[in-house]
Design a protein around this motif. Structure first.
Motif, short mmCIF file in Angstrom:
data_model
loop_
_atom_site.label_atom_id
_atom_site.label_comp_id
_atom_site.label_asym_id
_atom_site.label_seq_id
_atom_site.Cartn_x
_atom_site.Cartn_y
_atom_site.Cartn_z
N ALA A 267 51.94 -1.98 34.05
CA ALA A 267 50.81 -1.84 34.98
C ALA A 267 49.50 -1.80 34.21
O ALA A 267 48.50 -2.40 34.65
N ARG A 268 49.49 -1.12 33.08
CA ARG A 268 48.27 -1.07 32.26
C ARG A 268 47.92 -2.45 31.72
O ARG A 268 46.77 -2.85 31.68
N GLU A 269 48.95 -3.17 31.27
CA GLU A 269 48.72 -4.53 30.75
C GLU A 269 48.23 -5.44 31.86
O GLU A 269 47.46 -6.37 31.62
N GLY A 270 48.69 -5.21 33.08
CA GLY A 270 48.26 -6.00 34.22
C GLY A 270 46.84 -5.70 34.67
O GLY A 270 46.29 -6.40 35.49
N GLY A 271 46.26 -4.60 34.16
CA GLY A 271 44.87 -4.30 34.48
C GLY A 271 44.61 -3.06 35.28
O GLY A 271 43.47 -2.76 35.61
#
Length: 116
Positions: free
Chosen positions: A109-113
């Motif tokens: 989720a963090r990598e997705g923004g």
């Protein structure tokens, strides 16, 4: 009491403790993660209205290993959240320890923004 029953009671106790403090608002909804023996599901919830805004399950994931599926769930939930104009969330681990699949969902989720 058998071991699995004790483990489930600990998860339920942690979940109640977390949910007494944690709540999603319209500006910052709650990213809730559920883990079963087969699948992992994430949903973004607005607790003030009681609506599920976005959801995704590992049933639809194309990855091979459970950790990769969890990471993909995180990335997909972030992609759907961006489409729904959601950028900040509150992460709800639902009483599970922040390791393994739960951590993979958060990393995805963090990598997705998503910001939390």
């Amino acid at each position: 009491m058998n071991t699995s029953k004790i483990k489930q009671l600990k998860i339920e106790r942690r979940h109640k403790k977390i949910r007494s403090v944690l709540s999603g608002t319209t500006e910052r909804p709650r990213l809730s993660v559920f883990k079963s023996n087969k699948y992992i599901t994430a949903q973004i919830i607005d607790d003030t209205k009681g609506n599920t805004l976005v959801s995704f399950s590992s049933r639809d994931a194309k990855a091979k290993t459970p950790a990769e599926k969890a990471f993909e769930v995180g990335k997909e939930i972030a992609k759907k959240a961006k489409a729904a104009n959601i950028s900040k969330v509150v992460f709800d681990r639902s009483g599970y320890l922040f390791t393994g699949k739960i951590k993979s969902v958060a990393m995805g989720a963090r990598e997705g923004g998503l910001i939390f």
